[in-house]
Design an enzyme around this catalytic site. Structure first.
Site, PDB file in Angstrom:
ATOM      1  N   GLU A 138       0.050 -31.519  10.157  1.00  0.00           N
ATOM      2  CA  GLU A 138      -0.328 -30.667   9.010  1.00  0.00           C
ATOM      3  C   GLU A 138      -1.683 -29.991   9.205  1.00  0.00           C
ATOM      4  O   GLU A 138      -1.807 -28.779   9.073  1.00  0.00           O
ATOM      5  CB  GLU A 138      -0.365 -31.471   7.702  1.00  0.00           C
ATOM      6  CG  GLU A 138      -0.892 -30.637   6.533  1.00  0.00           C
ATOM      7  CD  GLU A 138      -1.025 -31.404   5.215  1.00  0.00           C
ATOM      8  OE1 GLU A 138      -0.489 -32.516   5.103  1.00  0.00           O
ATOM      9  OE2 GLU A 138      -1.658 -30.869   4.302  1.00  0.00           O
ATOM     10  N   ASP A 192      -0.571 -35.312   5.630  1.00  0.00           N
ATOM     11  CA  ASP A 192      -1.315 -36.121   4.661  1.00  0.00           C
ATOM     12  C   ASP A 192      -0.336 -36.924   3.804  1.00  0.00           C
ATOM     13  O   ASP A 192       0.773 -36.447   3.524  1.00  0.00           O
ATOM     14  CB  ASP A 192      -2.145 -35.220   3.724  1.00  0.00           C
ATOM     15  CG  ASP A 192      -3.403 -34.692   4.402  1.00  0.00           C
ATOM     16  OD1 ASP A 192      -3.796 -35.244   5.455  1.00  0.00           O
ATOM     17  OD2 ASP A 192      -3.996 -33.725   3.870  1.00  0.00           O
ATOM     18  N   TYR A 243       0.817  -1.219   0.000  1.00  0.00           N
ATOM     19  CA  TYR A 243       0.000   0.000   0.000  1.00  0.00           C
ATOM     20  C   TYR A 243       0.852   1.272   0.000  1.00  0.00           C
ATOM     21  O   TYR A 243       0.494   2.271  -0.600  1.00  0.00           O
ATOM     22  CB  TYR A 243      -0.966  -0.002   1.189  1.00  0.00           C
ATOM     23  CG  TYR A 243      -2.187  -0.849   0.916  1.00  0.00           C
ATOM     24  CD1 TYR A 243      -2.996  -0.583  -0.190  1.00  0.00           C
ATOM     25  CD2 TYR A 243      -2.519  -1.908   1.747  1.00  0.00           C
ATOM     26  CE1 TYR A 243      -4.095  -1.369  -0.465  1.00  0.00           C
ATOM     27  CE2 TYR A 243      -3.637  -2.706   1.487  1.00  0.00           C
ATOM     28  CZ  TYR A 243      -4.417  -2.420   0.380  1.00  0.00           C
ATOM     29  OH  TYR A 243      -5.518  -3.190   0.101  1.00  0.00           O
TER      30      TYR A 243
END
Ligand code: ATP
Ligand code: MG
Lengths: 402, 558
Positions: free
Chosen positions: A230, A282, A134
């Protein structure tokens, strides 16, 4: 060293956004030379680096030559993996950005980013990546159109000076990760400086949030290991059943690819307390080569900082491709991106290439053509993971993947 | 046969019978369609047919087939009339070596009724010829010769007159003067369309200022249109392809428009040539053999055709059963056919090509500049002459690109045959096909599939030939002979390549400007950043900006 970090010593939470100064009568808007009274120069080294680089550019320009800056290449292709060191180390390949008509915009943006960083450091201020984006909106034609553009320039500057973005006055805004279990974090109250003892066993079904900067923290624990997880879902299950008590451990939720702060937190905690780190993600190529590998040895993108943001002692608990048959788990077919990711890792990832076991695991996954989620263990009962899976795994730590 | 099929056959028969009966019963009342079907009920005999067999007057034929001559719509009729008169005026002037001064006027007589007046400063027409030229179809001076001219069939002006007569009942008016010593003649003529013969309504001597010239007035039914297919556009194109012409046009209720002469040189005189054997067909050969003065076949071939020497003549006759000494008059059609076959097998050099009179690159450029002012780039290409079916021809391409011409639109294609603008049937024309078959993209010009190139461009393609192969008698589109398309493509490619170079040069200039703007945008920021980091003074900062701007502008790298 990371301990020199400026942000840990910051005293205010002032924002730098849109401090738009009166524009000069002609030409693009600019800031007046920072002459703020409260000038707490805290990281003279970075400032000196910025000045030296700018000065080189300046001299070149005056000699009517085209200036250039040399940036380390930020990619896996420019890292090597030495197990003795335990992390991805930059090979030192650099790309030279010469100032031409085609590069003049990025060149100007890089210099303005450096000037902004210098001002932040000199005034002991900070800006988030988004705030920096910004602020650039005051730069007229040199403004960034999208945040990824300003992020890239910022990362280039980091790599150019071999520093962490916090040292440049920039802070990330992502959350660092959640912690529950047998750990007391010792922090300080920002106002009074009083010591704060945060007991991570006392968050009930909630958790302690890792702060953006972890350098000032100290730890007390009698845990036997750290379990990095995870998904938030699995973390919740283990917290709810106070698995940390059963297993006498510290649970940390990574929330996908761990942030630098999270990696640094685990690293400091593990180093300090000599704790093993086990990783539970996973069973898919993303879990292996992105989450686990980044946690353990760092990334190709910010290789200049991997030394601090890696956890070499991490070992892979699961879910492994072998677990699928071993525990009779329900699976999903691999998507095309998964297969590509696995093949890329085998071909390009120095970590995977170094560890035959990992290469075989990925090959096996491609052969099976399936992936498996952590929470698939619920097929055998919601608490199967606590009662069966983790105890059986932890009984044979030697078998964990490197 | 399967039972089903049998059934269907029976059905057909059953329905057929009643129809036949009905028709027989009331043949006169039947609807037009039915009449047509039942008409041949009156059985013709050779005798009855013989009573109906008679000569079909050409004028009658063309009354029924006016579309063949370009009079199929009121708009086209008006334009065609002007075109025929203008073509004739220009042909006559050039043949007489006179720089043409033309006036064209259209007067509104009543709704959808106009009077077209075309006047030239040409050689004029001798008094005795005037009735036949304007009152008899297929009468002219250009049909029996091979020479590059606008008219070639001897139908043009009399057909226009006839169209006027048919739609308004008014005669054609002609005034003509051949020199100072003779007075000008005034005629009012109508055509006896059955006999194809002129009927003189009025004839007298009149006062004329000019020493020589012709003025033709035709009243006709038509529609006056402005714009792309309008008369003014047509005349502008005429001026474009005829830089030596000075033309004034006065439309109905419009300000006069003057197309000034762009070149004082008359076109090179077009020479008449003999036909080349490769273009000859059996019918034409028979006619030529009948009309020739040669007594022996060999001599006939050598003297009536171009490029036939004794060897070639012998080879043409050999094997046909005819002798070199056979009288051409005695050759029967079967033998003529064999002769034509032999011609195709004989190697005969191409016809001479000095008979052509192209506009020429220089004059074409001058003309483009004058008639399409304000373009950014002009190009003209005149190809060397070539031959199709024994007829010499030559292709020219001119183009005007960019500048004041509107962009983002399809290219305007102007087509010309022997300097005459072709206004209709663009899609059927060889020029159009050649433009489409050219890869304009490789010259930096956009082109969508099946469309003319999209560019601020006017493209003109001109074919000059002793015999332009039109697709029909209305002379609207050039037939697509391979040799012609090939030459057109070569000319288009050559001018396209040159245009491409110009466009790329322009692209480079635009790139340079973009580069400069880009540099000016971002270099100040380098100054600001260095000022902020190094605490430079204003003068030092300015020096950075100036030096760097200079350095980058000198560098060619993008
Ligand atoms: N304005 C004129 N001045 C002199 N001679 C003319 C003029 N108009 C016509 N002629 C003569 O009249 C003849 C007949 O003209 P017409 O237009 O009918 O046929 P054409 O021009 O020979 O062929 P096409 O049918 O192709 O126009 C011409 O061949 C020419 O000799
Ligand atoms: Mg004519």
């Amino acid at each position: 060293m990371a301990k020199k970090k400026t942000t840990s010593k910051r005293t205010s939470t002032k924002k730098t956004t849109s401090r738009k100064k009166a524009a000069a009568p002609k030409g693009p808007p600019r800031k007046k030379t920072a002459t703020r009274a409260k000038k707490v120069v805290t990281n003279t080294k970075v400032v000196r680096q910025i000045q030296a680089e700018a000065s080189t550019v300046h001299q070149k320009i005056l000699k009517k030559a085209t200036p250039s800056m040399k940036f380390p290449i930020r990619s896996l292709a420019n890292v090597i993996y030495k197990p003795a060191k335990g992390y991805f180390q930059m090979k030192g390949k650099k790309k030279e950005r010469t100032l031409t008509v085609g590069t003049v915009k990025t060149f100007a943006q890089t210099l303005r980013m450096m000037a902004f960083s210098k001002e932040l450091v000199e005034t002991d201020d900070i800006a988030t990546k988004r705030e920096a984006y910004y602020v650039s909106k005051n730069w007229d034609d040199a403004r960034f159109n999208e945040q990824p553009e300003s992020d890239t320039v910022m990362e280039d500057v980091e790599a150019l000076f071999g520093v962490n973005r916090e040292q440049l006055g920039f802070i990330p805004e992502e959350k660092g990760g959640d912690v529950a279990g047998q750990l007391v974090v010792i922090d300080h109250d920002r106002e009074t400086g009083e010591e704060l003892r945060i007991d991570c066993t006392r968050f009930g079904s909630g958790a302690y949030s890792i702060p953006i900067s972890v350098e000032g923290l100290r730890f007390e624990t009698n845990a036997k290991f750290i379990l990095a997880i995870e998904t938030a879902g699995m973390f919740q299950r283990l917290v709810k059943h106070a698995y940390w008590r059963t297993a006498q451990c510290i649970l940390i939720s990574l929330g996908g690819v761990p942030t630098r702060a999270c990696r640094r937190f685990i690293r400091r905690l593990a180093d300090d307390k000599r704790l093993p780190v086990y990783v539970f993600v996973d069973g898919d190529p993303y879990g292996y080569s992105n989450i686990y590998r980044t946690l353990k040895v760092g990334s190709g993108n910010a290789a200049h900082m991997n030394e601090y943001f890696c956890v070499p002692q991490a070992r892979f608990l699961g879910v492994t491709p072998d677990d699928i048959r071993e525990y009779d788990l329900p699976t999903h077919p691999l998507k095309e991106v998964d297969i590509k990711r696995a093949k890329d890792a085998i071909k390009n990832d120095p970590f995977i290439q170094h560890h035959k076991q990992w290469e075989e695991a990925l090959q096996k996954q491609i052969r099976l053509g399936v992936r498996v989620e952590q929470q698939a263990l619920a097929k055998h009962g919601l608490n199967y993971v606590i009662d069966e899976y983790l105890p059986r795994k932890l009984a044979n730590v030697k078998a964990f993947l490197p | 046969m399967t039972p089903a099929k049998k059934k269907s056959v029976r059905k057909k028969k059953a329905t057929a019978k009643p129809t036949a009966k009905r028709k027989k019963a009331a043949p006169k009342k039947a609807a037009p369609k039915a009449t047509r079907k039942s008409a041949p009920r009156t059985i013709a005999t050779a005798d009855s047919m013989a009573r109906q067999q008679r000569e079909i007057s050409v004028s009658e034929f063309f009354t029924k087939n006016r579309h063949l001559l370009g009079f199929d719509s009121p708009t086209k009729a008006l334009l065609t009339t002007i075109k025929e008169a203008v073509d004739n005026s220009l042909d006559a002037c050039e043949e007489a070596g006179i720089l043409p001064d033309l006036t064209v006027e259209i007067k509104l007589i009543a709704e959808n009724r106009y009077k077209v007046i075309v006047q030239d400063n040409g050689p004029g027409i001798v008094r005795e010829q005037i009735p036949r030229i304007f009152g008899k179809l297929l009468y002219g001076s250009k049909f029996h010769r091979l020479r590059q001219s606008r008219g070639q069939q001897g139908i043009g002006i009399s057909a226009a007159g006839m169209y006027g007569q048919l739609t308004t009942g008014k005669p054609v008016e002609i005034e003509s003067r051949i020199n100072k010593r003779k007075p000008a003649q005034y005629f009012q003529l109508v055509i006896d369309t059955l006999k194809n013969e002129p009927v003189i309504k009025r004839e007298r001597e009149v006062e004329w200022d000019a020493a020589h010239g012709t003025r033709v007035s035709i009243e006709l039914e038509g529609t006056y249109k402005r714009g792309k297919h309008g008369v003014e556009a047509y005349l502008r194109q005429t001026a474009l392809a005829n830089p030596h012409v000075d033309l004034t046009y006065q439309g109905p209720g419009e300000e006069p428009v003057h197309f000034e002469r762009a070149s004082k040189d008359l076109p090179e005189e077009a020479l008449e040539i003999k036909p080349h054997p490769y273009g000859v067909e059996v019918g034409m050969l028979l006619r030529m053999m009948k009309e020739t003065k040669s007594r022996q076949l060999k001599g006939f071939f050598q003297s009536e055709f171009s490029r036939v020497g004794p060897k070639a003549a012998t080879s043409i006759i050999e094997g046909t059963g005819l002798q070199n000494t056979t009288s051409p008059r005695r050759v029967v059609p079967e033998k003529a056919e064999l002769l034509v076959k032999n011609i195709r097998k004989t190697r005969i050099p191409a016809p001479p090509t000095d008979c052509l009179s192209p506009i020429g690159e220089e004059r074409l450029l001058a003309s483009l500049r004058q008639q399409i002012p304000g373009a950014g780039y002009y190009e003209a290409v005149t190809r060397p002459p070539s031959v199709y079916r024994g007829n010499p021809f030559q292709i020219e391409v001119g183009l005007a690109y960019g500048g004041g011409i509107a962009g983002d639109e399809l290219t305007t294609l102007m087509r010309f045959a022997n300097r005459v603008p072709l206004q209709y049937q663009q899609g059927a024309c060889a020029t159009f096909k050649a433009v489409m078959a050219t890869n304009w993209r490789s010259y930096g010009i956009q082109q969508s599939r099946g469309a003319l190139p999209t560019a601020p461009m006017t493209l003109m393609v001109h074919i000059a030939s002793v015999w332009v192969p039109f697709t029909s008698e209305s002379k609207e589109a050039v037939a697509s002979y391979d040799e012609i398309i090939k030459e057109m493509k070569l000319a288009l490619q050559e001018s396209g390549r040159k245009l491409g170079r110009y466009i790329r040069r322009g692209q480079r200039e635009r790139d340079e400007a973009k580069k400069r703007a880009y540099i000016e945008k971002y270099i100040p920021h380098i100054g600001i950043a260095l000022q902020e980091i190094l605490g430079l003074s204003e003068a030092q900062e300015k020096k950075v900006v100036d030096t760097l701007t200079d350095t980058l502008e000198r560098s060619r790298k993008m």
